[in-house]
Design a protein around this motif. Structure first.
Motif, PDB file in Angstrom:
ATOM      1  N   THR A 136       0.879  -1.062  -0.175  1.00 37.96           N
ATOM      2  CA  THR A 136      -0.031  -0.056  -0.030  1.00 37.96           C
ATOM      3  C   THR A 136       0.864   1.342   0.073  1.00 37.96           C
ATOM      4  OG1 THR A 136      -0.148   0.171   2.444  1.00 37.96           O
ATOM      5  CG2 THR A 136      -1.874  -1.046   1.195  1.00 37.96           C
ATOM      6  N   THR A 137       0.362   2.279  -0.961  1.00 35.96           N
ATOM      7  CA  THR A 137       1.032   3.545  -0.640  1.00 35.96           C
ATOM      8  C   THR A 137       1.124   4.103   0.677  1.00 35.96           C
ATOM      9  OG1 THR A 137       1.379   5.736  -1.822  1.00 35.96           O
ATOM     10  CG2 THR A 137      -0.956   4.901  -1.728  1.00 35.96           C
ATOM     11  N   VAL A 138       1.800   5.050   0.867  1.00 33.33           N
ATOM     12  CA  VAL A 138       1.756   5.916   2.168  1.00 33.33           C
ATOM     13  C   VAL A 138       1.385   7.389   1.821  1.00 33.33           C
ATOM     14  CG1 VAL A 138       3.265   4.612   3.493  1.00 33.33           C
ATOM     15  CG2 VAL A 138       3.989   6.682   2.185  1.00 33.33           C
ATOM     16  N   ALA A 139       0.989   7.756   0.569  1.00 31.03           N
ATOM     17  CA  ALA A 139       0.670   9.124   0.362  1.00 31.03           C
ATOM     18  C   ALA A 139      -0.108   8.926  -1.114  1.00 31.03           C
ATOM     19  CB  ALA A 139       2.198   9.831  -0.221  1.00 31.03           C
ATOM     20  N   ASP A 140      -1.217   9.823  -1.196  1.00 27.94           N
ATOM     21  CA  ASP A 140      -2.168   9.808  -2.121  1.00 27.94           C
ATOM     22  C   ASP A 140      -2.020  10.757  -3.376  1.00 27.94           C
ATOM     23  OD1 ASP A 140      -3.025  12.155  -1.148  1.00 27.94           O
ATOM     24  OD2 ASP A 140      -4.858  11.446  -0.483  1.00 27.94           O
ATOM     25  N   GLY A 141      -0.579  11.408  -3.233  1.00 31.65           N
ATOM     26  CA  GLY A 141      -0.271  12.404  -3.952  1.00 31.65           C
ATOM     27  C   GLY A 141       1.074  12.380  -4.692  1.00 31.65           C
ATOM     28  N   THR A 142       1.401  12.611  -6.069  1.00 33.22           N
ATOM     29  CA  THR A 142       2.642  12.375  -6.569  1.00 33.22           C
ATOM     30  C   THR A 142       3.678  13.113  -5.931  1.00 33.22           C
ATOM     31  OG1 THR A 142       1.791  11.677  -8.622  1.00 33.22           O
ATOM     32  CG2 THR A 142       4.039  12.353  -8.702  1.00 33.22           C
ATOM     33  N   ARG A 143       3.409  14.251  -5.529  1.00 32.91           N
ATOM     34  CA  ARG A 143       4.502  15.306  -4.727  1.00 32.91           C
ATOM     35  C   ARG A 143       5.393  14.448  -3.739  1.00 32.91           C
ATOM     36  NH1 ARG A 143       5.594  20.881  -5.098  1.00 32.91           N
ATOM     37  NH2 ARG A 143       6.220  21.744  -3.263  1.00 32.91           N
ATOM     38  N   SER A 179      20.396  -8.328 -13.260  1.00 38.79           N
ATOM     39  CA  SER A 179      20.136  -7.105 -12.871  1.00 38.79           C
ATOM     40  C   SER A 179      18.980  -7.224 -11.586  1.00 38.79           C
ATOM     41  CB  SER A 179      19.341  -6.308 -13.794  1.00 38.79           C
ATOM     42  OG  SER A 179      20.311  -5.913 -14.933  1.00 38.79           O
ATOM     43  N   VAL A 180      19.025  -6.257 -10.850  1.00 37.03           N
ATOM     44  CA  VAL A 180      17.718  -6.008 -10.084  1.00 37.03           C
ATOM     45  C   VAL A 180      16.842  -5.179 -11.043  1.00 37.03           C
ATOM     46  CG1 VAL A 180      16.605  -4.902  -8.170  1.00 37.03           C
ATOM     47  CG2 VAL A 180      19.037  -6.065  -7.860  1.00 37.03           C
ATOM     48  N   VAL A 181      15.493  -6.022 -11.031  1.00 35.40           N
ATOM     49  CA  VAL A 181      14.505  -5.172 -12.057  1.00 35.40           C
ATOM     50  C   VAL A 181      13.292  -4.944 -10.952  1.00 35.40           C
ATOM     51  CG1 VAL A 181      13.127  -5.052 -14.038  1.00 35.40           C
ATOM     52  CG2 VAL A 181      15.601  -6.284 -14.213  1.00 35.40           C
ATOM     53  N   ALA A 182      12.900  -3.896 -10.668  1.00 34.83           N
ATOM     54  CA  ALA A 182      11.748  -3.407  -9.847  1.00 34.83           C
ATOM     55  C   ALA A 182      10.703  -2.633 -10.407  1.00 34.83           C
ATOM     56  CB  ALA A 182      12.397  -2.833  -8.517  1.00 34.83           C
ATOM     57  N   LEU A 183       9.430  -2.902 -10.204  1.00 33.16           N
ATOM     58  CA  LEU A 183       8.213  -2.301 -10.871  1.00 33.16           C
ATOM     59  C   LEU A 183       7.635  -1.896  -9.446  1.00 33.16           C
ATOM     60  CD1 LEU A 183       7.132  -4.833 -13.362  1.00 33.16           C
ATOM     61  CD2 LEU A 183       8.652  -2.961 -13.732  1.00 33.16           C
ATOM     62  N   ALA A 184       7.305  -0.429  -9.338  1.00 34.65           N
ATOM     63  CA  ALA A 184       6.535  -0.068  -8.248  1.00 34.65           C
ATOM     64  C   ALA A 184       5.351   1.051  -8.922  1.00 34.65           C
ATOM     65  CB  ALA A 184       7.201   0.473  -7.257  1.00 34.65           C
ATOM     66  N   ALA A 185       4.756   1.614  -8.016  1.00 34.19           N
ATOM     67  CA  ALA A 185       3.822   2.736  -8.491  1.00 34.19           C
ATOM     68  C   ALA A 185       3.564   3.648  -7.190  1.00 34.19           C
ATOM     69  CB  ALA A 185       2.405   2.253  -8.717  1.00 34.19           C
ATOM     70  N   ASP A 186       3.390   5.095  -7.337  1.00 37.12           N
ATOM     71  CA  ASP A 186       3.172   5.886  -6.385  1.00 37.12           C
ATOM     72  C   ASP A 186       1.922   5.804  -5.855  1.00 37.12           C
ATOM     73  OD1 ASP A 186       1.813   6.939  -8.498  1.00 37.12           O
ATOM     74  OD2 ASP A 186       2.700   8.980  -8.398  1.00 37.12           O
ATOM     75  N   HIS A 187       0.990   5.520  -6.256  1.00 39.29           N
ATOM     76  CA  HIS A 187      -0.510   5.558  -5.607  1.00 39.29           C
ATOM     77  C   HIS A 187      -1.433   5.045  -6.802  1.00 39.29           C
ATOM     78  CE1 HIS A 187      -1.494   9.119  -8.040  1.00 39.29           C
ATOM     79  NE2 HIS A 187      -0.635   9.575  -7.515  1.00 39.29           N
ATOM     80  N   GLY A 188      -2.654   4.878  -6.434  1.00 40.92           N
ATOM     81  CA  GLY A 188      -3.570   4.322  -7.228  1.00 40.92           C
ATOM     82  C   GLY A 188      -4.548   5.345  -7.591  1.00 40.92           C
ATOM     83  N   VAL A 189      -5.844   4.851  -7.987  1.00 40.69           N
ATOM     84  CA  VAL A 189      -6.850   5.917  -8.721  1.00 40.69           C
ATOM     85  C   VAL A 189      -8.308   5.243  -8.106  1.00 40.69           C
ATOM     86  CG1 VAL A 189      -6.816   5.087 -10.819  1.00 40.69           C
ATOM     87  CG2 VAL A 189      -7.635   7.424 -10.326  1.00 40.69           C
ATOM     88  N   LEU A 211      -1.729   6.190   5.533  1.00 38.69           N
ATOM     89  CA  LEU A 211      -1.733   6.910   4.252  1.00 38.69           C
ATOM     90  C   LEU A 211      -1.908   8.364   4.488  1.00 38.69           C
ATOM     91  CD1 LEU A 211      -4.000   5.536   1.283  1.00 38.69           C
ATOM     92  CD2 LEU A 211      -2.831   7.719   1.347  1.00 38.69           C
ATOM     93  N   TRP A 212      -1.174   9.069   3.938  1.00 44.70           N
ATOM     94  CA  TRP A 212      -0.958  10.557   4.202  1.00 44.70           C
ATOM     95  C   TRP A 212      -1.877  11.367   3.285  1.00 44.70           C
ATOM     96  CZ3 TRP A 212       2.163   7.961   6.873  1.00 44.70           C
ATOM     97  CH2 TRP A 212       2.899   8.633   8.005  1.00 44.70           C
ATOM     98  N   SER A 213      -3.011  11.939   3.428  1.00 43.75           N
ATOM     99  CA  SER A 213      -3.548  12.986   2.635  1.00 43.75           C
ATOM    100  C   SER A 213      -2.844  14.159   2.266  1.00 43.75           C
ATOM    101  CB  SER A 213      -5.237  13.551   3.183  1.00 43.75           C
ATOM    102  OG  SER A 213      -5.559  14.258   2.450  1.00 43.75           O
TER     103      SER A 213
END
Length: 404
Positions: free
Chosen positions: A75-82, A261-271, A351-353
């Protein structure tokens, strides 16, 4: 019961695959690192009703999962990219006072790997890589630096309307034979809007407005058919993202980087796709689409799949990637390596707003509650869009209405 009790012997939906044997310890001075940070990407978009990867719909992610470790409850800890992207790259929890730049996130992925790696970084909306490594400068006072950073976001969206940054980045990956190994990093606005890509890599004309049914940038209106139309277009763009992942895997194999290699896939948050709610702000209603995100790590020499079911947070992405590359654990980060046998999963979802400075701050949710909301998203998605390949008349027209 130990924390590894959550390891599945096979990835759900991928057949009866044996778990991978532990990869040999990596030498950081001889280990290339590839990290792709996707944007606005809920893991539910990749899943079937039961939570397994929909291998027929997204064969690229399914193939990647067969030779990597999937942290399936991330789970992400922030709901905004910044703040969400610096969390991935800096291993620190959100702080309203920080700017998404190197001087507020030291150390980070780039500074930690700079002594052993050559840096190739694409950062469209942050500046975590310092000027001495990447040449990006932020002149002026701190307030001026903040304004410059804020202007990167609309610029990145405009660039995404013109070209595929990930496709260009993949073509630039080169063989490595001597000297320091490469670090290839990209934060890419995929499957983030603008939604304009089909799974076969062709583009379609965007409607006007770009997202019918959306008020402003974030608020869905009352028309459920238009909300589901946006959801459909998002899934089509996830299909394009899957196509590019297949190209990335093929490119890494062609240039001889894949195995070592280390190859990693992640995402900043969902929608989220719910009428009368924000598509981006995490609340008790929207958290099922915004909090759960994909996180996969292929270690050097890994040959088979592992699926871990314990809870991981995006603040753990950096320590986990460093661990896979053979670097020792650090005590100056908020996150910990999920590959470490002593890793203790967070008992709740934090999760930080971050979408407004007036409401900025952490919120906590029970894991059981988030899992229920996540399951509800998967069920709604399956009811509306089924499973398997996105083929046929319904999918060929991205704006064709969704029957409720």
């Amino acid at each position: 019961m130990g924390r590894r009790a959550g390891i599945a012997l096979a990835l759900v939906g991928l057949g009866a695959l044996a778990p991978a044997a532990p990869a040999p310890a990596a030498d950081p001075a001889r280990t290339p690192v590839v990290l792709v940070a996707f944007d606005e990407f809920p893991v539910t978009s990749l899943q079937d009703r039961r939570g397994g990867l929909d291998a027929r719909r997204f064969p690229g992610f399914a193939a990647f999962a067969r030779t990597s470790t999937w942290f399936a409850d991330t789970t992400t800890v922030a709901d905004g990219t910044r703040w969400a992207v610096p969390t991935l790259l800096g291993g620190r929890l959100p702080d309203r006072r920080r700017l998404p730049a190197w001087f507020d996130y030291e150390p980070n992925l780039f500074t930690l790997l700079a002594p052993t790696h050559r840096i190739h970084a694409v950062e469209p909306v942050t500046r975590l890589c310092p000027p001495r490594l990447c040449g990006n400068r932020l002149p002026g006072t701190r307030a001026q630096q903040g304004h410059r950073l804020a202007r990167l976001i609309p610029r990145a969206k405009a660039d995404a309307e013109q070209r595929s940054a990930l496709a260009r980045w993949i073509r630039r990956i080169r063989p490595w034979r001597r000297g320091r190994p490469p670090l290839y990093f990209i934060h890419v606005l995929l499957p983030h809007r603008p939604w304009m890509w089909r799974p076969d890599g062709t583009r379609y004309a965007q409607p006007h407005p770009g997202i019918p049914g959306l008020h402003g940038d974030n608020l869905w209106g009352p028309d459920a058919r238009l909300v589901d139309q946006g959801w459909k277009r998002h899934l089509l763009q996830v299909g394009y993202t899957d196509l590019l992942l297949r190209r990335l895997t093929r490119r890494l194999k062609q240039v001889g980087l894949w195995d070592r290699s280390v190859v990693a896939l992640a995402a900043d948050h969902g929608v989220s796709f719910l009428p009368f709610t924000s598509r981006r702000m995490a609340t008790r209603r929207t958290i099922g689409g915004i909090a759960p995100v994909p996180f996969f790590v292929k270690s050097p020499g890994q040959r088979g799949p592992l699926r871990y079911a314990f809870h991981v947070e995006t603040v753990d992405v950096l320590p986990t990637v460093l661990s896979a590359a053979g670097l020792p654990a650090r005590g100056d980060l908020d996150g910990r390596s999920a590959l470490d046998a002593s890793y203790v999963p967070a008992p709740r979802v934090r999760l930080w707003s971050t979408t407004s400075v007036t409401t900025f701050g952490p919120h906590t949710y029970s894991l059981a509650f988030v899992h229920r909301r996540e399951a509800r998203v998967r069920a709604r998605q399956a009811d509306r869009f089924g499973a398997g390949p996105m083929a046929g008349a319904f999918w060929s027209n991205p704006l064709r209405p969704v029957r409720l």
